[in-house]
Design an enzyme around this catalytic site. Structure first.
Site, PDB file in Angstrom:
ATOM      1  N   HIS A 270     -32.018 -21.794  55.724  1.00 43.40           N
ATOM      2  CA  HIS A 270     -33.101 -20.818  55.515  1.00 43.40           C
ATOM      3  C   HIS A 270     -33.655 -20.341  56.865  1.00 43.40           C
ATOM      4  O   HIS A 270     -33.725 -19.145  57.132  1.00 43.40           O
ATOM      5  CB  HIS A 270     -34.202 -21.461  54.670  1.00 43.40           C
ATOM      6  CG  HIS A 270     -35.372 -20.560  54.409  1.00 43.40           C
ATOM      7  ND1 HIS A 270     -35.523 -19.859  53.243  1.00 43.40           N
ATOM      8  CD2 HIS A 270     -36.438 -20.236  55.170  1.00 43.40           C
ATOM      9  CE1 HIS A 270     -36.629 -19.136  53.302  1.00 43.40           C
ATOM     10  NE2 HIS A 270     -37.208 -19.353  54.469  1.00 43.40           N
ATOM     11  N   GLU A 271     -34.025 -21.291  57.713  1.00 44.45           N
ATOM     12  CA  GLU A 271     -34.614 -20.908  59.008  1.00 44.45           C
ATOM     13  C   GLU A 271     -33.587 -20.199  59.888  1.00 44.45           C
ATOM     14  O   GLU A 271     -33.930 -19.282  60.635  1.00 44.45           O
ATOM     15  CB  GLU A 271     -35.202 -22.132  59.721  1.00 44.45           C
ATOM     16  CG  GLU A 271     -36.303 -22.874  58.955  1.00 44.45           C
ATOM     17  CD  GLU A 271     -37.435 -21.988  58.451  1.00 44.45           C
ATOM     18  OE1 GLU A 271     -37.693 -20.923  59.054  1.00 44.45           O
ATOM     19  OE2 GLU A 271     -38.067 -22.359  57.440  1.00 44.45           O
ATOM     20  N   HIS A 274     -33.633 -16.581  59.119  1.00 44.67           N
ATOM     21  CA  HIS A 274     -34.693 -15.891  59.878  1.00 44.67           C
ATOM     22  C   HIS A 274     -34.250 -15.697  61.332  1.00 44.67           C
ATOM     23  O   HIS A 274     -34.443 -14.634  61.916  1.00 44.67           O
ATOM     24  CB  HIS A 274     -35.978 -16.730  59.866  1.00 44.67           C
ATOM     25  CG  HIS A 274     -36.730 -16.707  58.560  1.00 44.67           C
ATOM     26  ND1 HIS A 274     -37.180 -15.547  57.982  1.00 44.67           N
ATOM     27  CD2 HIS A 274     -37.127 -17.710  57.733  1.00 44.67           C
ATOM     28  CE1 HIS A 274     -37.823 -15.837  56.851  1.00 44.67           C
ATOM     29  NE2 HIS A 274     -37.800 -17.152  56.669  1.00 44.67           N
ATOM     30  N   GLU A 300     -37.824 -12.448  54.768  1.00 42.37           N
ATOM     31  CA  GLU A 300     -37.532 -13.456  53.753  1.00 42.37           C
ATOM     32  C   GLU A 300     -36.232 -13.117  53.014  1.00 42.37           C
ATOM     33  O   GLU A 300     -35.528 -14.012  52.557  1.00 42.37           O
ATOM     34  CB  GLU A 300     -38.725 -13.550  52.800  1.00 42.37           C
ATOM     35  CG  GLU A 300     -38.924 -14.889  52.169  1.00 42.37           C
ATOM     36  CD  GLU A 300     -39.104 -16.036  53.160  1.00 42.37           C
ATOM     37  OE1 GLU A 300     -38.671 -17.145  52.813  1.00 42.37           O
ATOM     38  OE2 GLU A 300     -39.641 -15.849  54.270  1.00 42.37           O
TER      39      GLU A 300
HETATM   40 ZN    ZN Z   1     -38.853 -18.147  55.131  1.00 39.95          ZN
END
Ligand code: ZN
Length: 502
Positions: A270-271, A274, A300
């Site tokens: 997830h990170e 980003h 997101e």
């Molecule tokens: Zn996030």
């Protein structure tokens, strides 16, 4: 096309300085979460307060305002389209930095710090009335800010626009109504099936004893393979995972649990999603809107797309499973590939905690918060009525009421910092991720076969060109329309959830 306008060069130089200053402050913040010795909190607080003051002075400098005004006054052909994007975004940010009186800004900072401690104590004691006055005060400040920035009639729109430039409550309301109509029945169907499985004694897979050093190696290898560039970034450990840093120095964090290797894996992916977005921004334009993300929802969408659409797919697991088995031969002996993939896609009916929620239920938690924030700002819901409204809506959306306010209205930290309008971005990001994914599948034939071979370049290259390199030229609606040819909507997300979990 020109752009040789002296005021524009001055504007870019000033924006770059502010950006560099912000990146220094960002590193101090990262360091606070990753490395700070316990006794250094006050000293770090002083350093960060000084940096915040310098940043504010830079962002509100009269000379910056003059450069913006000179660019705005230049003849129509003096600046090209991109330069006009830079000027318009600089105007918006400059007004935000200058139109709020310093007393109000420091009042909010002080309140946030007090409210944070009050919230933590109230949550532990399950005592909403102890926190309510702080929330009242935050709402009052938010209304005053809206008044000062020209949003007096619709203060919630300012809260939303802060995180997602160009978005507003009415449009989100329509999108969320569409999502709710499809998602609630789908979630109930999935819940019923999960309950039956539980009744048959099929519990969640128990994983134990995954060496943390080996987890760290694996997480790094997986995120590098997806495309996160470790020449321009790092991975460290913090209590709550996040992605910080900027430009050529991105800082991902995760946390490791020997009995839950999927937590570090998915939070890191997830990170890294980003981080890959940030690494894909045009570095020659650093500090300007051309090298900033389009908003929280777009950000997101990138983290969720890699985490969910890619890394929970069967194709991805065909590549991942041998990697996992090589890293953890002992703990995985006797666990089938099918069991592992199921664990990565487990749904948890009746969960009351947003941050622990699976992909299906997560969005219901967001619909709930958006609805309550909207009513609080509209004045149709009073703070004192909030716990009951939360519980009632929770029952409608998630099928049961929380046992106490600690797992209900007091569970999130956001409101203690006055961070209203932040929650909707998560679900808008999920919608965008599903739409981008549907488009990627259509435009990149055989993309899932790539995943099964551990190849992700084609997808990343497409996202780089279609999303990352575009910076803040468009809001979430315009970006979705250009890339997918359709309007931002709930259909793709519902279709994706149905396909994977229905
Ligand atoms: Zn996030």
């Amino acid at each position: 096309m020109g752009n040789e306008l002296a005021a524009y060069a001055d504007l870019r130089a000033r924006l770059r300085r502010a950006h560099v200053l912000g990146s220094v402050a960002g590193l101090l913040g990262w360091d606070e979460q990753v490395n700070l010795p316990p006794g250094a909190a006050a000293q770090r607080g002083e350093q960060m307060a000084l940096m915040a003051g310098l940043e504010h002075a830079e962002a509100s400098a009269p000379a910056l305002g003059a450069a913006i005004a000179a660019c705005e006054a230049a003849p129509g052909d003096a600046l090209d389209k991109d330069a006009r994007v830079v000027v318009a975004a600089a105007r918006r940010d400059y007004d935000r930095a200058t139109k709020l009186p310093a007393e109000l800004v420091s009042e909010k900072a002080r309140l946030s710090s007090e409210a944070y401690h009050a919230w933590a104590a109230a949550r532990a004691a399950r005592d909403f009335p102890a926190f309510a006055p702080f929330l009242e005060k935050h709402l009052e400040i938010a209304r005053r800010e809206a008044e000062l920035l020209g949003y007096g009639e619709r203060p919630y729109d300012l809260a939303i626009d802060r995180h997602d430039p160009g978005l507003d409550a009415a449009r989100i309301d329509a999108l969320f109504a569409e999502l709710r109509a499809g998602l609630v029945p789908l979630a109930r169907r999935i819940d019923a099936r999960a309950e039956e499985a539980r009744a048959r004694g099929e519990g969640p897979l128990a994983l134990k004893g995954f060496d943390v050093g080996a987890q760290r190696e694996l997480v790094r290898r997986v995120t590098a393979r997806l495309g996160f560039d470790y020449e321009r970034g790092r991975l460290d450990v913090s209590l709550h995972p996040f992605c910080g840093g900027a430009g050529d120095d991105l800082r991902l964090t995760t946390r490791f649990d020997a009995d839950n290797p999927l937590d570090a894996l998915y939070s890191s992916i997830h990170e890294a999603g980003h981080g890959m977005y940030e690494q894909g921004l045009a570095r020659e334009h650093a500090g300007t809107a051309l090298a900033q993300a389009a908003g929280m929802a777009a950000h997101e969408s990138q983290s969720r797309l890699w985490e969910n659409q890619v890394a929970r797919s069967r194709a991805f697991w065909r590549w991942l499973e041998p990697e996992l088995r090589a890293a953890f031969p002992g703990p995985l002996a006797g666990v089938s590939g099918e069991q592992l993939h199921a664990a990565a896609n487990a749904v948890e009916p009746g969960g009351m905690i947003r941050v622990d929620a699976d992909e299906v239920h997560y969005n219901l938690h967001i619909l709930l918060r958006f609805d309550l924030e909207k009513r609080l700002f509209a004045g149709t819901l009073r703070v004192a009525e909030l716990p009951e409204a939360w519980d009632a809506l929770c029952e409608e959306l998630l099928g049961r009421r929380p046992a106490h306010v600690g797992e209900g209205v007091l569970q999130d930290v956001h409101w203690s910092g006055g961070a209203f309008g932040y929650f909707p971005s998560y679900t808008l990001g999920n919608m965008m991720a599903a739409q981008l994914w549907a488009t990627a599948r259509a435009k990149l034939p055989g993309i899932e076969d790539d995943f099964a071979r551990g190849e992700f370049d084609r997808l990343l290259g497409w996202l780089r060109a279609e999303v990352h390199a575009r910076g803040r030229r468009e809001d979430a609606f315009a970006l979705t329309r250009r890339v997918t040819g359709g309007e931002l909507g709930a259909g793709a997300l519902l279709g994706y959830l149905e396909e994977r979990y229905g």
